[in-house]
Design a protein around this motif. Structure first.
Motif, PDB file in Angstrom:
ATOM      1  N   ARG A 172       0.809  -1.220   0.000  1.00 12.91           N
ATOM      2  CA  ARG A 172       0.000   0.000   0.000  1.00 12.91           C
ATOM      3  C   ARG A 172       0.843   1.271   0.000  1.00 12.91           C
ATOM      4  NH1 ARG A 172      -5.446  -1.307   3.484  1.00 12.91           N
ATOM      5  NH2 ARG A 172      -5.114  -3.533   3.762  1.00 12.91           N
ATOM      6  N   THR A 173       2.094   1.163   0.417  1.00  8.37           N
ATOM      7  CA  THR A 173       2.971   2.337   0.399  1.00  8.37           C
ATOM      8  C   THR A 173       3.659   2.485  -0.949  1.00  8.37           C
ATOM      9  OG1 THR A 173       3.354   2.139   2.770  1.00  8.37           O
ATOM     10  CG2 THR A 173       4.910   3.482   1.530  1.00  8.37           C
ATOM     11  N   ALA A 174       4.189   1.374  -1.473  1.00  8.31           N
ATOM     12  CA  ALA A 174       4.838   1.417  -2.787  1.00  8.31           C
ATOM     13  C   ALA A 174       3.816   1.492  -3.917  1.00  8.31           C
ATOM     14  CB  ALA A 174       5.716   0.181  -2.976  1.00  8.31           C
ATOM     15  N   LEU A 175       2.531   1.208  -3.607  1.00  8.31           N
ATOM     16  CA  LEU A 175       1.447   1.249  -4.593  1.00  8.31           C
ATOM     17  C   LEU A 175       1.742   0.301  -5.758  1.00  8.31           C
ATOM     18  CD1 LEU A 175       0.936   5.118  -4.563  1.00  8.31           C
ATOM     19  CD2 LEU A 175      -0.460   3.416  -3.388  1.00  8.31           C
ATOM     20  N   SER A 176       2.127  -0.898  -5.391  1.00  5.17           N
ATOM     21  CA  SER A 176       2.512  -1.891  -6.386  1.00  5.17           C
ATOM     22  C   SER A 176       2.367  -3.277  -5.778  1.00  5.17           C
ATOM     23  CB  SER A 176       3.966  -1.665  -6.801  1.00  5.17           C
ATOM     24  OG  SER A 176       4.839  -2.030  -5.743  1.00  5.17           O
TER      25      SER A 176
END
Length: 675
Positions: A406-410
Motif C-alpha cells: 500500500r505504500t509502494a502502490l505496487s
C-alpha cells in the motif's frame, strides 16, 4: 538469526525496519511527488466533470455551482453540446484544450473509473478526483503504474468523498456542504462519514476548515496522509491539523514518522490531532471499506494509535471531540500543546479499556473479498504444474506471499524463512506491476531467493512458484496469495491461502469462475442476508448486548470503539452503506434483532446527502413495520439534524433521540444493562 546475503539494504530489512523508499526494480525519470502542489485547490480552480450528464453528477454540479465552485463543463464521450448551461466536450483531451481545467471530478461507475482516470492522465489534468467505490484493485494497480511514470497529474481517491476548500469554496466531490464553514483547520481522512463528523465538530467550535482531503477507503490511495500533512504544513490558511485513520495499511505509521520529524524541526509547530478507527475490529475481517483489513506484517489500530500519540498527535476516541480539543490546543500553541488533555483525565483514556486481540490467520468469505478454501487454492497451483503435498509439514518450511504494497502502490512479495510471517524475519520486495512476469532472471526473484538462503538447486523451482503465483494474481485478480513451501530435499507447496478482490465481479462482471467457488451456506447467515441489501454486517463475538446501526464504515468502526471504551458490549458492526434509506434501516433492524443477545440498539447516523429528517422518517416507519420492542437510542447529526431529532422524540415510540454521542452512549449502555 539466519545469515543474510549481502543484498541492497532496503531489500533485506525487516518489515518493521524498512524506510519508505524500499526495494524497487525500476528507475524513473519522473516523480509523482512533484504533483503535490496540485492539491491546493481554491477559488481559482477550474473544475471539469467526467460523467457530466449523469444523475449524480448533475445534482452535484448544481450544488457546487451554487456554493461557488468554478465548473467549466464536462465530458460525455463522443458528444458535444450543453448541459446546465455549461459546455459538453466529446473527450477529456478536447476539454483540456478548450476549457483549460485544473481538476477533473470523475463521476462514472467503478468499472469505468480506471479508463476515465487514464484519459485524464493522458490529457495531463493537474488533479483527478475519483469518488466511485468497487473499483477493481488490478485496475488501480495499472493506474498507479501510469502515475509513477509522470509528474503532471495527482490522484485523490478512489472510493472517497473528494477534496474541498472551504476557504476557496471549491468542492470536488460529494461532501455535505451545510457542515462546512471557512476557517483554519486542515483535515485529511480515510473515512468519509468520520470526516463529516470532524468537519461538523470544528464548525460547531467556530474554527471552520481550510482544506479537507480524503484518502478514501480503498487499498491503494492516490493521495495519503503524509501528502496531506505536507500541504497543511506550508498552507498559510491552516493553523491546526486533524488526521482520521483506521485499520489497514501503514499510512498512519508513515504519518506518525512525519509528525515526529515535523515537531523536531519546527520551533512552533501547528497542533495536530488524530483518531484511529477499528480498535475493536475483529482480525481478518474487511470492515466495510475495501481497504479496511489488516494484512500480514501490518500494524493493527492500537499500534497506529500509539505511534501517532508518541509522535506528538493529540488523540481522541470520538470525532465530536475534535472541535473543542483543537480550540484548546490553538489557545495553548507555543506552550507545549502536545501534553494537553482532550479525552478527560488523560488523552490515553481511550486505550485503557482496549482488549488486546491476537491476530488470527483465518477469515470467512465476505463482501469486498473472497478467501477460497485451502484445497481450492492448492488446486490452482496444481493446474500450473506446481508440486503440492498438503499432508507434509516441517520446521524448515518457508512462507511466501504475493500481495499489494500500500505504500509502494505496487505488487510485492513477502518472504520469511521462519514458520510464519514474523516481521523481524520477513523481507518485503515491491516490484513494478507492468512487466513480463516473474521469471528466474527477474531481480525480485533473485532477491527473494537470497533472502530465504535457498540452495541453488531449489531456486529454479521457487522461480516457477513465483511465476505461477503471478499468473494467478493477474489472471484471477487476487490481492493476497500465501503459500507455505519446503525446498530442503524436493520442492513442494504444503499449504496455501488465497484471497481475491470481488470488486472486479461486483462492478465489472469479471472473475465469475472465482466467485462460484464461494459457498454462502457455509458463511454467517446474517452476514449473507445483509449483503443482499448492500449492508455490511459483521457479528462480533462475546457478550454483546448492544446492536449498532451506522452509515459509513469508518463511523461504524468508531461507534463500536467508542461504545466499548464507555463500558458497552457491542454485538455487531453494521454499515448501511452510502445512504441510510427506510428500506436499508428496516433490513438492518431485522438482522440486528435476529441476534438474541441484543437488548438495545444504537443508531448513529450522519445525514449528509440524505437529510436527517428523511432518515428519521425511515427509522420510524421501519420500527412500526417490524413491531419492534427492543429500545432504540438514535443519534442523528448532519443536515436537518434538529428536525430529525424532533421527529424521533415526538414519534410516541420507544425511540430516544440525542445530539451528543456521550449522552447517547451512556443511555444505550444503561438500557442494554437492564434485565
Amino acid at each position: 538469526m539466519p545469515r543474510i546475503h549481502p543484498l541492497p539494504a532496503p531489500a533485506r530489512l525487516s518489515l518493521l525496519q524498512q524506510p519508505r523508499h524500499r526495494f524497487s526494480t525500476t528507475c524513473r525519470r519522473y516523480n509523482y511527488a512533484d504533483t503535490l502542489p496540485n492539491l491546493k485547490i481554491g477559488a481559482h480552480t477550474r473544475v471539469l466533470f467526467q460523467g457530466f450528464t449523469g444523475r449524480q453528477a448533475t445534482a452535484n454540479v448544481q450544488e457546487s455551482l451554487a456554493w461557488g465552485t468554478k465548473i467549466v463543463g464536462g465530458v460525455k464521450p463522443g458528444v458535444e453540446g450543453e448541459h446546465l448551461g455549461l459546455p459538453v466536450f466529446p473527450s477529456v483531451r478536447v476539454a483540456h484544450e478548450k476549457a483549460k481545467p485544473d481538476a477533473s471530478a470523475i463521476y462514472v461507475p467503478g468499472n469505468q473509473t480506471a479508463k476515465a482516470i487514464e484519459e485524464a492522465i493522458e490529457a495531463e489534468i493537474p488533479l483527478v478526483v475519483a469518488v466511485a467505490e468497487h473499483v477493481p484493485i488490478h485496475d488501480i494497480l495499472r493506474i498507479h503504474s501510469m502515475l509513477k511514470s509522470q509528474s503532471k497529474t495527482r490522484l485523490v481517491g478512489a472510493n472517497c468523498p473528494g477534496i474541498i476548500s472551504a476557504v476557496g469554496r471549491c468542492r470536488i466531490g460529494f461532501q455535505p456542504l451545510p457542515c462546512f464553514s471557512p476557517g483554519t483547520i486542515g483535515i485529511v481522512a480515510k473515512s468519509g462519514t468520520l470526516s463529516y463528523e470532524t468537519v461538523a465538530s470544528t464548525t460547531r467550535a467556530g474554527l471552520g476548515q481550510s482544506l479537507c482531503i480524503s484518502m478514501g477507503g480503498d487499498v491503494l490511495a492516490g493521495t495519503n496522509f503524509v501528502d496531506g500533512l505536507r500541504i497543511f504544513e506550508e498552507d498559510p490558511d491552516t493553523e491546526g491539523i486533524i488526521l482520521v485513520g483506521e485499520i489497514g495499511g501503514t499510512a498512519e505509521m508513515d504519518a506518525a514518522e512525519w509528525i515526529a520529524d515535523y515537531r523536531r524541526r519546527t520551533a512552533n509547530p501547528k497542533p495536530i490531532m488524530a483518531l484511529v478507527g477499528g480498535l475493536h475490529a475483529p482480525p481478518g475481517r474487511v470492515m466495510g471499506h475495501a481497504g479496511a483489513w489488516t494484512a500480514p506484517g501490518e500494524p493493527d489500530a492500537k499500534v497506529k494509535y500509539e505511534a501517532l500519540e508518541r509522535a506528538g498527535a493529540v488523540m481522541v476516541n470520538h470525532p465530536e471531540k475534535f472541535g473543542q480539543g483543537m480550540k484548546t490546543l490553538l489557545g495553548s500553541r507555543g506552550r507545549g500543546w502536545g501534553a494537553t488533555t482532550i479525552n478527560g483525565a488523560s488523552q490515553r483514556r481511550g486505550l485503557h479499556t482496549v482488549r488486546r486481540v491476537v491476530p488470527g490467520r483465518t477469515a470467512k468469505a465476505q463482501t469486498r473479498s473472497l478467501y477460497v478454501k485451502p484445497f481450492q487454492a492448492l488446486d490452482m497451483l496444481r493446474e500450473r504444474s506446481i508440486p503440492v503435498n498438503e499432508t507434509a509439514t516441517s520446521d524448515t518450511d518457508f512462507f511466501l506471499s504475493l500481495t499489494v504494497d500500500r505504500t509502494a502502490l505496487s505488487p510485492c512479495i513477502l518472504a520469511s524463512a521462519s514458520a510464519g510471517f514474523e516481521p523481524a524475519q520477513t523481507g518485503r520486495f515491491p516490484f513494478a506491476y507492468e512487466g513480463t512476469g516473474l521469471s528466474s532472471a527477474h531481480p525480485v526473484v533473485e532477491a527473494v531467493a537470497s533472502h530465504l538462503q535457498l540452495p541453488a538447486a531449489a531456486r529454479e523451482s521457487v522461480a516457477g512458484l513465483l511465476q505461477g503465483l503471478w499468473q494467478i494474481f493477474t489472471e484471477k485478480e487476487a490481492y493476497l496469495l500465501e503459500v507455505r513451501a519446503n525446498a530442503t530435499e524436493t520442492f513442494e507447496v504444503r499449504g496455501a491461502r488465497f484471497g481475491f478482490d470481488d470488486a472486479a465481479f461486483r462492478s465489472s462482471g469479471r472473475q465469475q469462475e472465482v466467485q462460484r467457488l464461494r459457498n454462502p451456506a457455509e458463511e454467517v447467515a446474517e452476514e449473507v442476508e445483509a449483503e443482499k441489501d448492500g449492508i455490511v454486517y459483521v457479528r462480533l463475538e462475546g457478550e454483546g448486548s448492544i446492536g449498532t446501526l451506522v452509515n459509513g464504515a469508518g463511523l461504524a468502526m468508531n461507534t463500536v470503539d467508542a461504545l466499548t471504551i464507555h463500558g458497552g458490549h457491542c454485538a455487531n458492526f453494521l454499515d448501511t452503506g452510502g445512504k441510510a434509506t427506510s428500506e436499508t434501516i428496516k433490513s438492518s433492524f431485522r438482522i440486528i434483532t435476529s441476534d438474541r443477545r441484543v437488548k438495545a440498539i444504537f443508531v448513529n447516523i450522519f445525514g449528509g446527502l440524505t437529510r436527517c429528517d428523511m432518515i428519521a422518517e425511515g427509522i420510524i416507519l421501519a420500527f412500526r413495520d417490524l413491531a419492534m420492542s427492543v429500545p432504540v437510542v438514535v443519534r442523528l447529526r448532519g443536515t436537518n439534524e434538529e428536525s430529525g431529532q424532533r421527529m424521533i422524540a415526538e414519534s410516541g415510540l420507544p425511540l430516544e433521540a440525542f445530539d451528543s454521542f456521550e449522552a447517547a452512549a451512556k443511555r444505550v449502555i444503561e438500557l442494554a444493562g437492564r434485565d
